[in-house]
Design a protein around this motif. Structure first.
Motif, short mmCIF file in Angstrom:
data_model
loop_
_atom_site.label_atom_id
_atom_site.label_comp_id
_atom_site.label_asym_id
_atom_site.label_seq_id
_atom_site.Cartn_x
_atom_site.Cartn_y
_atom_site.Cartn_z
N GLY A 167 0.84 -1.23 -0.01
CA GLY A 167 0.01 -0.07 0.01
C GLY A 167 0.86 1.25 0.01
O GLY A 167 0.29 2.36 0.19
N ALA A 168 2.22 1.28 -0.21
CA ALA A 168 2.87 2.46 -0.07
C ALA A 168 2.91 3.49 -1.24
O ALA A 168 2.60 4.77 -1.03
CB ALA A 168 4.44 2.06 0.03
N PHE A 169 2.69 2.73 -2.30
CA PHE A 169 2.41 3.61 -3.67
C PHE A 169 1.01 4.29 -3.54
O PHE A 169 0.80 5.44 -3.71
CB PHE A 169 2.44 2.87 -4.89
CG PHE A 169 1.97 3.48 -6.11
CD1 PHE A 169 2.83 4.36 -6.64
CD2 PHE A 169 0.77 3.52 -6.65
CE1 PHE A 169 2.62 5.18 -7.85
CE2 PHE A 169 0.28 4.26 -7.52
CZ PHE A 169 1.27 4.94 -8.23
N THR A 170 -0.08 3.56 -2.94
CA THR A 170 -1.39 3.99 -2.94
C THR A 170 -1.44 5.13 -1.91
O THR A 170 -2.10 6.06 -2.13
CB THR A 170 -2.34 2.84 -2.61
OG1 THR A 170 -2.32 1.75 -3.42
CG2 THR A 170 -4.02 3.37 -2.40
N ARG A 171 -0.94 5.13 -0.83
CA ARG A 171 -1.08 6.08 0.08
C ARG A 171 -0.14 7.29 -0.15
O ARG A 171 -0.74 8.23 0.42
CB ARG A 171 -0.32 5.50 1.47
CG ARG A 171 -1.20 4.56 2.43
CD ARG A 171 -0.81 4.14 3.75
NE ARG A 171 0.67 3.37 3.63
CZ ARG A 171 0.61 2.12 3.45
NH1 ARG A 171 -0.49 1.48 3.19
NH2 ARG A 171 1.73 1.58 3.52
N ASP A 172 0.80 7.25 -1.13
CA ASP A 172 1.44 8.48 -1.33
C ASP A 172 0.93 9.20 -2.59
O ASP A 172 1.00 10.29 -2.96
CB ASP A 172 2.96 8.16 -1.58
CG ASP A 172 3.76 7.79 -0.35
OD1 ASP A 172 3.22 8.30 0.74
OD2 ASP A 172 4.83 7.31 -0.67
N TYR A 173 0.34 8.48 -3.36
CA TYR A 173 -0.26 9.03 -4.81
C TYR A 173 -1.83 8.93 -4.99
O TYR A 173 -2.23 9.40 -6.17
CB TYR A 173 0.74 8.30 -6.04
CG TYR A 173 1.95 8.75 -6.17
CD1 TYR A 173 2.39 9.98 -6.41
CD2 TYR A 173 3.21 8.03 -5.43
CE1 TYR A 173 3.78 10.49 -6.44
CE2 TYR A 173 4.41 8.52 -5.46
CZ TYR A 173 4.73 9.60 -5.92
OH TYR A 173 6.11 10.28 -6.17
N VAL A 174 -2.41 7.99 -4.35
CA VAL A 174 -3.96 7.92 -4.59
C VAL A 174 -4.69 8.17 -3.39
O VAL A 174 -5.55 9.33 -3.50
CB VAL A 174 -4.32 6.53 -4.98
CG1 VAL A 174 -5.77 6.24 -5.17
CG2 VAL A 174 -3.38 6.01 -5.95
N SER A 175 -4.42 7.79 -2.14
CA SER A 175 -5.33 8.20 -1.00
C SER A 175 -4.33 7.88 0.22
O SER A 175 -3.87 6.77 0.37
CB SER A 175 -6.49 7.21 -0.98
OG SER A 175 -7.12 7.23 0.29
N ALA A 176 -4.16 9.05 0.83
CA ALA A 176 -3.25 8.91 2.08
C ALA A 176 -3.95 8.10 3.11
O ALA A 176 -3.16 7.46 4.15
CB ALA A 176 -2.98 10.29 2.68
N GLU A 177 -5.22 7.93 3.17
CA GLU A 177 -5.92 6.94 3.90
C GLU A 177 -6.11 5.45 3.63
O GLU A 177 -6.75 4.65 4.07
CB GLU A 177 -7.45 7.53 4.09
CG GLU A 177 -7.08 8.83 5.25
CD GLU A 177 -7.02 10.05 4.16
OE1 GLU A 177 -7.33 9.93 2.84
OE2 GLU A 177 -6.51 11.05 4.67
N ASP A 178 -5.36 5.25 2.33
CA ASP A 178 -5.35 3.90 1.84
C ASP A 178 -6.76 3.54 1.44
O ASP A 178 -7.22 2.56 1.76
CB ASP A 178 -4.78 2.81 2.87
CG ASP A 178 -4.31 1.58 1.93
OD1 ASP A 178 -4.55 1.63 0.74
OD2 ASP A 178 -4.00 0.73 2.66
N GLU A 179 -7.61 4.45 1.02
CA GLU A 179 -9.16 4.19 0.76
C GLU A 179 -9.00 3.28 -0.80
O GLU A 179 -8.14 3.60 -1.49
CB GLU A 179 -9.89 5.50 0.49
CG GLU A 179 -10.10 6.30 1.72
CD GLU A 179 -10.80 7.65 1.57
OE1 GLU A 179 -11.92 7.67 1.99
OE2 GLU A 179 -10.14 8.52 0.91
#
Length: 236
Positions: free
Chosen positions: A156-168
């Motif tokens: 989830g590192a990429f997602t949190r940085d570039y898509v959703s900080a909350e990992d939504e």
């Protein structure tokens, strides 16, 4: 020979239109040519926006080593570029909490599946989701897709940085560049639901799903209460 540098007025260009169709009325032709002028202006505006996008200052340097799981094992963000200097990543909604992929994301990806060979003449393209890669590959096989490349953002590192900080579990569209060995963020789709006009579904501009582009040319339009499904009954 002198080249034309000042754009001709859209109405003047529309007046050159020679298209006519059986039994159309004068009212229809006047309205259609007025609409044609607006379509020409829209084409010009799309190009202006594209030019502004191309002129963006350098984006933030990617300093982390983002890791993904592919069909053939672990890869990094740098690996996703292959031999290209530009990488498009579409983050689709198929997180571990979902039983099945998002129908809207699936519709968009289906529209891209057949265009992968064309797209990859210019840039690299990757589909990323948060589910384990085995689930992504099974869903891909179920749709009959053979050309889209899917990757799991397992940590989830990429997602949190570039898509959703909350990992939504939300969609994202991100473009990266690689120049002189340095990877940078270039552009991301940033139009969110909070930016939708009254009575309008939230969407980016231009809309990346060809489904909506086609429906927008019809009298019914895209409508306000219909959305793609993963399957349809024989009756539609």
């Amino acid at each position: 020979m002198t080249m034309q540098t000042t754009p001709i007025a859209a109405k003047e260009l529309a007046a050159r239109n020679r298209a006519r169709f059986p039994n159309e009325s004068a009212d229809y032709r006047r309205a259609r040519n007025a609409l044609l002028a607006e379509e020409i202006e829209l084409r010009r505006h799309i190009e202006r926006v594209s030019e502004l996008r191309r002129r963006l200052p350098p984006g933030g340097e990617v300093t982390k080593t983002y890791r993904f799981e592919s069909e053939n094992g672990p890869v990094t963000l740098a690996d996703l570029f292959g031999d290209k200097n530009t990488l498009i990543i579409y983050s689709y909604m198929f997180g571990p909490q979902r039983e099945r992929p998002c129908p809207m994301c699936t519709s968009l990806m289906a529209g891209w599946e057949g265009k992968v060979p064309d797209i990859e003449q210019r840039v690299a393209l990757a589909m990323v989701a948060r589910s384990p890669v085995e689930r992504l590959l099974a869903a891909k096989k179920a749709r009959g897709w053979t050309q889209l490349k899917v990757y799991s953002d397992s940590d989830g590192a990429f997602t949190r940085d570039y898509v959703s900080a909350e990992d939504e579990d939300v969609p994202g569209y991100t473009v990266f560049t690689r120049r002189d060995g340095t990877i940078r963020h270039f552009w991301s789709a940033e139009i969110s639901g909070e930016m939708a006009d009254p009575g309008q579904d939230p969407r980016g501009a231009p809309d990346p799903d060809p489904l909506w582009t086609l429906l927008d040319t019809t009298p019914e339009g895209r409508g306000a209460d219909w959305y793609p499904k993963l399957e349809y009954s024989s009756g539609g």
